[in-house]
Design a protein around this motif. Sequence first.
Motif, mmCIF file in Angstrom:
data_model
loop_
_atom_site.group_PDB
_atom_site.id
_atom_site.type_symbol
_atom_site.label_atom_id
_atom_site.label_comp_id
_atom_site.label_asym_id
_atom_site.label_seq_id
_atom_site.Cartn_x
_atom_site.Cartn_y
_atom_site.Cartn_z
ATOM 1 N N ASN A 227 0.821 -1.198 -0.105
ATOM 2 C CA ASN A 227 -0.020 0.097 0.099
ATOM 3 C C ASN A 227 0.902 1.498 0.152
ATOM 4 O O ASN A 227 0.562 2.326 0.636
ATOM 5 C CB ASN A 227 -0.984 -0.033 1.110
ATOM 6 N N ARG A 228 1.960 1.228 -0.569
ATOM 7 C CA ARG A 228 2.768 2.388 -0.775
ATOM 8 C C ARG A 228 2.607 2.848 -2.195
ATOM 9 O O ARG A 228 2.818 2.112 -3.229
ATOM 10 C CB ARG A 228 4.273 1.977 -0.552
ATOM 11 N N ASN A 229 2.856 4.329 -2.308
ATOM 12 C CA ASN A 229 2.636 4.761 -3.688
ATOM 13 C C ASN A 229 4.248 4.952 -4.161
ATOM 14 O O ASN A 229 4.812 5.849 -3.526
ATOM 15 C CB ASN A 229 1.853 6.193 -3.642
ATOM 16 N N VAL A 230 4.518 4.616 -5.399
ATOM 17 C CA VAL A 230 5.732 4.868 -5.968
ATOM 18 C C VAL A 230 5.807 5.526 -7.328
ATOM 19 O O VAL A 230 5.042 5.332 -8.046
ATOM 20 C CB VAL A 230 6.368 3.563 -6.223
ATOM 21 N N LEU B 299 7.522 -2.153 -16.990
ATOM 22 C CA LEU B 299 6.674 -1.730 -15.984
ATOM 23 C C LEU B 299 5.317 -1.092 -16.689
ATOM 24 O O LEU B 299 4.163 -1.236 -15.978
ATOM 25 C CB LEU B 299 6.883 -0.719 -14.841
ATOM 26 N N LEU B 300 5.343 -0.987 -17.826
ATOM 27 C CA LEU B 300 4.043 -0.451 -18.447
ATOM 28 C C LEU B 300 3.628 -1.181 -19.695
ATOM 29 O O LEU B 300 4.655 -1.546 -20.662
ATOM 30 C CB LEU B 300 4.420 1.092 -19.057
ATOM 31 N N ALA B 301 2.636 -1.665 -19.922
ATOM 32 C CA ALA B 301 1.902 -2.332 -20.930
ATOM 33 C C ALA B 301 1.844 -1.208 -22.109
ATOM 34 O O ALA B 301 1.791 0.066 -21.984
ATOM 35 C CB ALA B 301 0.451 -2.958 -20.846
ATOM 36 N N SER B 302 1.886 -1.648 -23.317
ATOM 37 C CA SER B 302 1.790 -0.581 -24.550
ATOM 38 C C SER B 302 0.595 0.327 -24.454
ATOM 39 O O SER B 302 0.898 1.759 -24.664
ATOM 40 C CB SER B 302 1.824 -1.287 -25.740
ATOM 41 N N ASP B 303 -0.527 -0.038 -23.943
ATOM 42 C CA ASP B 303 -1.618 0.778 -23.911
ATOM 43 C C ASP B 303 -1.473 1.833 -22.802
ATOM 44 O O ASP B 303 -2.465 2.683 -22.513
ATOM 45 C CB ASP B 303 -2.745 0.042 -23.907
ATOM 46 N N ARG B 304 -0.580 1.526 -21.818
ATOM 47 C CA ARG B 304 -0.274 2.607 -20.517
ATOM 48 C C ARG B 304 0.845 3.573 -20.761
ATOM 49 O O ARG B 304 0.909 4.157 -19.884
ATOM 50 C CB ARG B 304 -0.123 1.697 -19.334
ATOM 51 N N THR B 305 1.416 3.271 -21.703
ATOM 52 C CA THR B 305 2.739 4.384 -21.999
ATOM 53 C C THR B 305 1.968 5.786 -22.282
ATOM 54 O O THR B 305 1.187 5.872 -23.102
ATOM 55 C CB THR B 305 3.466 3.653 -23.159
ATOM 56 N N PRO B 306 2.809 6.691 -21.554
ATOM 57 C CA PRO B 306 2.255 8.000 -21.789
ATOM 58 C C PRO B 306 2.582 8.723 -23.260
ATOM 59 O O PRO B 306 3.432 8.045 -23.667
ATOM 60 C CB PRO B 306 2.953 8.666 -20.525
ATOM 61 N N GLU B 307 2.199 9.637 -23.294
ATOM 62 C CA GLU B 307 2.389 10.389 -24.627
ATOM 63 C C GLU B 307 3.823 11.055 -24.730
ATOM 64 O O GLU B 307 4.698 10.857 -25.723
ATOM 65 C CB GLU B 307 1.533 11.724 -24.844
ATOM 66 N N PHE B 308 4.503 11.153 -23.552
ATOM 67 C CA PHE B 308 5.893 11.901 -23.422
ATOM 68 C C PHE B 308 6.669 11.301 -22.399
ATOM 69 O O PHE B 308 5.963 10.497 -21.674
ATOM 70 C CB PHE B 308 5.844 13.329 -23.381
ATOM 71 N N PHE C 198 3.024 12.867 -19.207
ATOM 72 C CA PHE C 198 4.175 12.141 -19.044
ATOM 73 C C PHE C 198 4.319 10.872 -18.121
ATOM 74 O O PHE C 198 5.339 10.222 -17.828
ATOM 75 C CB PHE C 198 5.161 13.379 -18.436
ATOM 76 N N ILE C 199 3.038 10.908 -17.611
ATOM 77 C CA ILE C 199 3.035 9.542 -16.780
ATOM 78 C C ILE C 199 2.008 8.539 -16.956
ATOM 79 O O ILE C 199 1.168 8.779 -17.366
ATOM 80 C CB ILE C 199 2.466 10.157 -15.112
ATOM 81 N N GLY C 200 2.401 7.444 -16.959
ATOM 82 C CA GLY C 200 1.830 6.273 -16.865
ATOM 83 C C GLY C 200 1.701 5.402 -15.862
ATOM 84 O O GLY C 200 2.437 5.360 -15.011
ATOM 85 N N SER C 201 0.346 4.908 -15.526
ATOM 86 C CA SER C 201 0.272 3.991 -14.334
ATOM 87 C C SER C 201 0.538 2.626 -14.714
ATOM 88 O O SER C 201 0.028 1.817 -15.527
ATOM 89 C CB SER C 201 -1.226 4.238 -13.828
ATOM 90 N N SER C 202 1.359 2.107 -13.885
ATOM 91 C CA SER C 202 1.626 0.832 -14.307
ATOM 92 C C SER C 202 0.318 -0.446 -13.842
ATOM 93 O O SER C 202 -0.221 0.042 -12.950
ATOM 94 C CB SER C 202 2.932 0.301 -13.333
ATOM 95 N N GLY C 203 0.534 -1.593 -14.361
ATOM 96 C CA GLY C 203 -0.395 -2.691 -13.953
ATOM 97 C C GLY C 203 -0.256 -3.101 -12.674
ATOM 98 O O GLY C 203 -1.088 -3.805 -12.079
ATOM 99 N N ASP D 269 3.378 4.723 -10.529
ATOM 100 C CA ASP D 269 3.363 5.627 -11.806
ATOM 101 C C ASP D 269 4.568 5.460 -12.302
ATOM 102 O O ASP D 269 5.764 5.480 -11.370
ATOM 103 C CB ASP D 269 2.920 6.933 -11.388
ATOM 104 N N VAL D 270 4.889 5.742 -13.632
ATOM 105 C CA VAL D 270 5.918 5.639 -14.429
ATOM 106 C C VAL D 270 6.296 6.701 -15.360
ATOM 107 O O VAL D 270 5.220 7.138 -15.861
ATOM 108 C CB VAL D 270 6.233 4.246 -14.933
ATOM 109 N N LEU D 271 7.436 7.415 -15.019
ATOM 110 C CA LEU D 271 7.940 8.333 -16.063
ATOM 111 C C LEU D 271 8.913 7.777 -16.927
ATOM 112 O O LEU D 271 9.881 7.610 -16.499
ATOM 113 C CB LEU D 271 8.465 9.646 -15.285
ATOM 114 N N PRO D 272 8.457 7.142 -18.140
ATOM 115 C CA PRO D 272 9.454 6.354 -18.850
ATOM 116 C C PRO D 272 10.373 7.600 -19.611
ATOM 117 O O PRO D 272 10.080 8.674 -19.696
ATOM 118 C CB PRO D 272 8.848 5.584 -19.915
ATOM 119 N N ALA D 273 11.688 6.900 -19.911
ATOM 120 C CA ALA D 273 12.429 7.757 -20.650
ATOM 121 C C ALA D 273 11.900 8.160 -22.055
ATOM 122 O O ALA D 273 12.093 9.184 -22.672
ATOM 123 C CB ALA D 273 13.790 6.853 -20.861
ATOM 124 N N LEU D 274 11.170 7.339 -22.788
ATOM 125 C CA LEU D 274 10.540 7.825 -24.103
ATOM 126 C C LEU D 274 9.037 7.414 -23.869
ATOM 127 O O LEU D 274 8.712 6.178 -23.440
ATOM 128 C CB LEU D 274 11.165 6.580 -25.206
#
Length: 446
Positions: free
Chosen positions: A153-156, A172-181, A203-208, A218-223
């Motif tokens: 129950n911790r937010n990362v 950590l991100l499926a293709s449909d969860r990858t953010p725009e930037f 810029f942020i995608g929520s991981s499964g 939540d993930v800020l990917p490089a791409l």
Amino acid sequence: MAGPLFDDSLAVLVATLADLVDGEFVEAGTALRDASGQLTFIAGREAADDAERDKLGAALIEALGSYARTDRPISFRGDSGSERLLSAPERLPVKVGDRFCQVIDRRIVGAGWLDEPTSVATDPPRVVFATLKGGVGRSTALAIAAADLARRNRNVLVVDLDLEAPGLGDLLLASDRTPEFGAIDYLVEDGLGGIADSDLYRFIGSSGLTQGGGGRVDVLPALGRRSNNQPENILPKLSRAMIEDVVGGNSIPVAAQISKMIARITAREQYDVVFIDSRAGLSELAAPAVLGLGATVLLFGTAQKQTIEGYRALFAALQLLAQRDTAAGRDADWRMMLKPVYAKASLDASVSERFVDEMYELYSAHLYDAETDGAEAIDLLRFARSDESAPHWPLIVPFSQSFVDFDPGRNADQLTQNFYEQTYREFLSGLDAAINASTFASEPNA
């Protein structure tokens, strides 16, 4: 190769001037090493006369050979530009023999390793996963640590700063969860037109790994998707992402840009910790994450000699920064935030003992303070080899065949507790302790 080489050049300069004048003359001045490696010396006093200027200049040209700035081997206080160089905050006190020489090291590549480290911990705490060589399980450990905290129950927030070899987005991100930037877009766009707070969600995608009733990852990917759809722009953007911004005539270092990026994103949501995946090696891309984010830095490595010698080079460079902090009256507590991780550890206890021995030797030689007599010794950064709470004492990740083909993007079961518990629990417990220690020392979004 005739004449002094790079490794000899500074010592030759110091010896030449100490012989012709004296040691105090050397310690009061500053050696300037330009981008090619050539040296010039700025004396801390005015020249006695033109004869002294000519004599010392000719001696330096003869002694240094190709490492002398022949157009201006020496200048003196009062000459154009000398005052600025003699008081430059970036001067490094380098020990040469039995005396220190102040050095300004002008670099085109690797300048980030000369930035002033920050000791200010942040809220939420930040943890950098760093290594000198790839393939030691750094990203795997980060993904598992994020999954384990979300389960509790911790937010990362996970930030992929491995811009040259991104991978966490796919982990950590499926293709449909990858953010725009991604992070590379933030660093490019914010330096030009700026990025509004209302656009940060792009810029942020929520991981499964985010589950109802549990923590979120939540993930800020490089791409982001834009880069994936236009891969021809990735290299052009990369070359512009890792340069200083110039705002109102002031230069903004890359580390400050990244720290601000993370602070802005963590201000949007309530996170308990930020995990940052750093570029491997001693590249320019790794320096901001290691030095500039106020983070606990986990230094992954195996027990091989190449790991130890690689960290020796890094620690020797960091020792100069610590000496500079001390000379300027600043603390160098950032040394406490560097923690080794013995990765892919074997079951051989003698190898583990050797790894601790070698880490203790590295920390003692380069990061811990030297022993001195007197009352001030109580403030020195010193630890016993057997002190398991000391910075040099490693976290351990044992080798496991189960993680050779780690690919949770295709096999989500690899991020379940049953899969990672036995291998990673000791590491995760040590990481918890490091995060808790950072929490007590933190400042909101510093």
